[in-house]
Design a protein around this motif. Structure first.
Motif, PDB file in Angstrom:
ATOM      1  N   GLU A  87       0.807  -1.226   0.000  1.00 25.63           N
ATOM      2  CA  GLU A  87       0.000   0.000   0.000  1.00 25.63           C
ATOM      3  C   GLU A  87       0.839   1.274   0.000  1.00 25.63           C
ATOM      4  N   ASP A  88       2.151   1.144   0.094  1.00 27.61           N
ATOM      5  CA  ASP A  88       3.039   2.295  -0.061  1.00 27.61           C
ATOM      6  C   ASP A  88       3.314   2.621  -1.525  1.00 27.61           C
ATOM      7  N   THR A  89       2.849   1.766  -2.418  1.00 27.87           N
ATOM      8  CA  THR A  89       3.045   2.006  -3.845  1.00 27.87           C
ATOM      9  C   THR A  89       2.377   3.312  -4.261  1.00 27.87           C
ATOM     10  N   ALA A  90       3.159   4.200  -4.877  1.00 31.47           N
ATOM     11  CA  ALA A  90       2.654   5.525  -5.245  1.00 31.47           C
ATOM     12  C   ALA A  90       3.760   6.285  -5.959  1.00 31.47           C
ATOM     13  N   ILE A  91       3.389   7.424  -6.504  1.00 29.26           N
ATOM     14  CA  ILE A  91       4.380   8.397  -6.942  1.00 29.26           C
ATOM     15  C   ILE A  91       4.671   9.293  -5.741  1.00 29.26           C
ATOM     16  N   TYR A  92       5.961   9.457  -5.448  1.00 30.59           N
ATOM     17  CA  TYR A  92       6.384  10.247  -4.296  1.00 30.59           C
ATOM     18  C   TYR A  92       6.924  11.593  -4.772  1.00 30.59           C
ATOM     19  N   TYR A  93       6.444  12.646  -4.136  1.00 30.04           N
ATOM     20  CA  TYR A  93       6.796  14.017  -4.504  1.00 30.04           C
ATOM     21  C   TYR A  93       7.435  14.737  -3.314  1.00 30.04           C
ATOM     22  N   CYS A  94       8.394  15.579  -3.604  1.00 29.16           N
ATOM     23  CA  CYS A  94       8.852  16.497  -2.572  1.00 29.16           C
ATOM     24  C   CYS A  94       8.337  17.896  -2.896  1.00 29.16           C
ATOM     25  N   ALA A  95       8.252  18.714  -1.867  1.00 30.25           N
ATOM     26  CA  ALA A  95       7.743  20.071  -2.025  1.00 30.25           C
ATOM     27  C   ALA A  95       8.431  20.994  -1.032  1.00 30.25           C
ATOM     28  N   ARG A  96       8.445  22.266  -1.363  1.00 19.78           N
ATOM     29  CA  ARG A  96       8.969  23.250  -0.425  1.00 19.78           C
ATOM     30  C   ARG A  96       7.881  24.257  -0.090  1.00 19.78           C
ATOM     31  N   VAL A  97       7.912  24.721   1.144  1.00 18.62           N
ATOM     32  CA  VAL A  97       7.019  25.769   1.622  1.00 18.62           C
ATOM     33  C   VAL A  97       7.897  26.801   2.314  1.00 18.62           C
ATOM     34  N   MET A  98       7.794  28.047   1.912  1.00 23.06           N
ATOM     35  CA  MET A  98       8.703  29.071   2.440  1.00 23.06           C
ATOM     36  C   MET A  98       8.169  29.765   3.686  1.00 23.06           C
ATOM     37  N   TYR A  99       6.844  29.780   3.844  1.00 24.18           N
ATOM     38  CA  TYR A  99       6.268  30.440   5.016  1.00 24.18           C
ATOM     39  C   TYR A  99       4.883  29.873   5.239  1.00 24.18           C
ATOM     40  N   TYR A 100       4.337  30.128   6.422  1.00 24.54           N
ATOM     41  CA  TYR A 100       3.009  29.613   6.756  1.00 24.54           C
ATOM     42  C   TYR A 100       1.980  30.177   5.772  1.00 24.54           C
ATOM     43  N   GLY A 101       1.201  29.299   5.165  1.00 22.57           N
ATOM     44  CA  GLY A 101       0.195  29.709   4.196  1.00 22.57           C
ATOM     45  C   GLY A 101       0.679  29.723   2.762  1.00 22.57           C
ATOM     46  N   ASP A 102       1.960  29.500   2.561  1.00 20.00           N
ATOM     47  CA  ASP A 102       2.523  29.459   1.209  1.00 20.00           C
ATOM     48  C   ASP A 102       2.011  28.234   0.470  1.00 20.00           C
ATOM     49  N   ASP A 103       1.767  28.371  -0.824  1.00 20.25           N
ATOM     50  CA  ASP A 103       1.408  27.213  -1.634  1.00 20.25           C
ATOM     51  C   ASP A 103       2.645  26.355  -1.848  1.00 20.25           C
ATOM     52  N   PRO A 104       2.550  25.049  -1.672  1.00 21.43           N
ATOM     53  CA  PRO A 104       3.712  24.190  -1.905  1.00 21.43           C
ATOM     54  C   PRO A 104       4.139  24.228  -3.363  1.00 21.43           C
ATOM     55  N   TYR A 105       5.453  24.176  -3.554  1.00 18.30           N
ATOM     56  CA  TYR A 105       6.015  24.016  -4.901  1.00 18.30           C
ATOM     57  C   TYR A 105       6.463  22.563  -5.005  1.00 18.30           C
ATOM     58  N   TRP A 106       5.921  21.845  -5.992  1.00 22.11           N
ATOM     59  CA  TRP A 106       6.139  20.407  -6.084  1.00 22.11           C
ATOM     60  C   TRP A 106       7.175  20.046  -7.128  1.00 22.11           C
ATOM     61  N   GLY A 107       7.895  18.957  -6.859  1.00 22.27           N
ATOM     62  CA  GLY A 107       8.738  18.356  -7.869  1.00 22.27           C
ATOM     63  C   GLY A 107       7.924  17.489  -8.806  1.00 22.27           C
ATOM     64  N   GLN A 108       8.621  16.773  -9.707  1.00 21.28           N
ATOM     65  CA  GLN A 108       7.933  15.959 -10.715  1.00 21.28           C
ATOM     66  C   GLN A 108       7.584  14.561 -10.212  1.00 21.28           C
ATOM     67  N   GLY A 109       8.202  14.129  -9.138  1.00 18.81           N
ATOM     68  CA  GLY A 109       7.854  12.849  -8.544  1.00 18.81           C
ATOM     69  C   GLY A 109       8.745  11.707  -8.985  1.00 18.81           C
ATOM     70  N   THR A 110       8.745  10.651  -8.166  1.00 15.57           N
ATOM     71  CA  THR A 110       9.456   9.417  -8.475  1.00 15.57           C
ATOM     72  C   THR A 110       8.580   8.245  -8.072  1.00 15.57           C
ATOM     73  N   GLN A 111       8.528   7.236  -8.926  1.00 14.49           N
ATOM     74  CA  GLN A 111       7.640   6.096  -8.709  1.00 14.49           C
ATOM     75  C   GLN A 111       8.256   5.108  -7.716  1.00 14.49           C
ATOM     76  N   VAL A 112       7.451   4.694  -6.752  1.00 13.71           N
ATOM     77  CA  VAL A 112       7.823   3.628  -5.824  1.00 13.71           C
ATOM     78  C   VAL A 112       6.786   2.520  -5.957  1.00 13.71           C
ATOM     79  N   THR A 113       7.259   1.320  -6.226  1.00 13.40           N
ATOM     80  CA  THR A 113       6.384   0.159  -6.350  1.00 13.40           C
ATOM     81  C   THR A 113       6.841  -0.909  -5.376  1.00 13.40           C
ATOM     82  N   VAL A 114       5.918  -1.341  -4.521  1.00 16.59           N
ATOM     83  CA  VAL A 114       6.211  -2.383  -3.540  1.00 16.59           C
ATOM     84  C   VAL A 114       5.414  -3.629  -3.933  1.00 16.59           C
ATOM     85  N   SER A 115       6.130  -4.624  -4.391  1.00 17.56           N
ATOM     86  CA  SER A 115       5.466  -5.824  -4.895  1.00 17.56           C
ATOM     87  C   SER A 115       6.438  -6.987  -4.877  1.00 17.56           C
ATOM     88  N   SER A 116       5.876  -8.185  -4.672  1.00 13.30           N
ATOM     89  CA  SER A 116       6.688  -9.389  -4.731  1.00 13.30           C
ATOM     90  C   SER A 116       6.654  -9.987  -6.129  1.00 13.30           C
TER      91      SER A 116
END
Length: 116
Positions: A87-116
């Motif tokens: 259930e951790d399988t997803a696209i993972y994104y990082c973001a930055r927030v410069m101050y309280y109430g700021d809209d997050p700026y997102w990266g493009q993401g990286t795929q994580v797949t957890v499967s046997s």
């Protein structure tokens, strides 16, 4: 501003991955950095954050399994993911927030797949 995630891939249940997010174009040490994920058909979920003062916070879904950290000298935020579940399988994104109430700026993401 640029955020570039890396480190995703395919891992078996119970395994580990370490994601990195390289940042440029802003004063990194002052930013709160966040990790979020989005699974197919679901909304984006905020899972971890770390302030400029190194205060961390986690969602209940990852608490105790994931660790967020930052290296201000390298302008990088990391996410160590242990005891991974399908259930951790997803696209993972990082973001930055410069101050309280700021809209997050997102990266493009990286795929994580957890499967046997």
């Amino acid at each position: 501003v640029q955020l570039v995630e890396s480190g995703g891939g395919l891992v078996q249940p119970g395994g580990s991955l370490r994601l990195s997010c390289a940042a440029s174009g802003f004063t990194f040490s002052r930013a709160t950095m966040k990790w979020a994920r989005q699974a197919p058909g679901k909304s984006r979920e905020l899972i971890a954050s770390i302030t400029g003062g190194y205060t961390t916070d986690y969602s209940d879904s990852v608490k105790g399994r994931f660790t967020i950290s930052r290296d201000n000298a390298k302008r990088t935020v990391m996410l160590q993911m242990d005891s991974l579940k399908p259930e951790d399988t997803a696209i993972y994104y990082c973001a930055r927030v410069m101050y309280y109430g700021d809209d997050p700026y997102w990266g493009q993401g990286t795929q994580v797949t957890v499967s046997s």
